[in-house]
Motif scaffolding. Sequence first.
Motif, PDB file in Angstrom:
ATOM      1  N   THR A 188      41.029  34.075  42.937  1.00  0.00           N
ATOM      2  CA  THR A 188      40.218  34.491  44.075  1.00  0.00           C
ATOM      3  C   THR A 188      38.970  35.209  43.582  1.00  0.00           C
ATOM      4  N   TRP A 190      36.112  37.827  45.136  1.00  0.00           N
ATOM      5  CA  TRP A 190      35.770  38.689  46.268  1.00  0.00           C
ATOM      6  C   TRP A 190      34.310  39.104  46.170  1.00  0.00           C
ATOM      7  N   TYR A 192      31.397  41.537  47.705  1.00  0.00           N
ATOM      8  CA  TYR A 192      31.206  42.783  48.458  1.00  0.00           C
ATOM      9  C   TYR A 192      29.728  42.982  48.744  1.00  0.00           C
ATOM     10  N   GLY A 207      35.981  43.022  51.109  1.00  0.00           N
ATOM     11  CA  GLY A 207      35.312  41.919  50.445  1.00  0.00           C
ATOM     12  C   GLY A 207      35.601  40.584  51.127  1.00  0.00           C
ATOM     13  N   THR A 208      34.706  39.633  50.926  1.00  0.00           N
ATOM     14  CA  THR A 208      34.905  38.273  51.424  1.00  0.00           C
ATOM     15  C   THR A 208      35.551  37.445  50.327  1.00  0.00           C
ATOM     16  N   ALA A 209      36.743  36.909  50.617  1.00  0.00           N
ATOM     17  CA  ALA A 209      37.520  36.213  49.588  1.00  0.00           C
ATOM     18  C   ALA A 209      37.208  34.725  49.572  1.00  0.00           C
TER      19      ALA A 209
END
Length: 308
Positions: A188, A190, A192, A207-209
Amino acid sequence: MKRISIIIAFFAVCSLTACLKDKPNTDFSGTQGTYIAEITTSNVNSTPNAPSSGAANFSGAVMSIAGTDPDTIWFTVNIASDYPPKKDIPVTIAVDGKNLFSPNAVVYTLLPDSTYKIPTTTGTIKAGSRLDTFYVIIDPNKVDPTESYELPITITSATGATISGNLATIYLHAIGNPLAGYYNSTGTRWNYTGVIGYGGGPIPSGGTATNLGPLSPKFGSPLDPTTLGMDYANLGPGDYYVITYDPSDPDAISVTVNDSFLASISNFKVITQTYDHTTKTMHIVSTYNNGAGGSGSDRIVDETFVHQ
């Protein structure tokens, strides 16, 4: 092409009889009979139009064994002379298995003939021309990336020309690495907004994963006998991990990224870098800021690689 210009100026007028007694001008057309056949450029050289043949240009003949599709390598045979040849020059090439060359500590093995094919070993450099192109098709699926292989191809015949003494052979080669090959990968990334200053432990919220699993498998490509390159997150192939292992400590790896990637980011840090040689599993967690001097936003990448 080498050009010769001759300018003769007459500052005095001579009589016809006197001129007939003079020696004739030098005839440079005779230099056209001196032809040297040599291997010159190849598409495996990262520097366009740079020489790839001979011992001095060994580093310009590195084969890639990444990927699954057949890889076509080409190289050119050139006629070096003051002028292009006036007649066709038939050229023959062959694999010279007795001519393995190793300028460093790497011991190379002749590339098995089951892993490649040369569509034609003969060609003709036409009158008025200088070049002909030959091809080698490599099947990476049949090449063991853990072994160091070499494929020396040499000019064996060039009717009407002299074969070069130092540029007649191209030493196509690939460096092996015990850790090289395909890895099933999961992970993954992430993204931010701003700086979070991650230093380890649980992944911070906010965060956007991005799931990196669909990028599996990834290829660990040998950079040298103890160093691999492998695509970093979803930023490859331009940005990649540089993974070094110590043969005396089979469970130890050291991880960084390539120089151009480092130059484009800041605050890169490896949080976790583990390798289990029994399961051939790597786990790498890293973080960086996508701006210069920490002026951008932080990223965290967590990836696991299991050798196929």
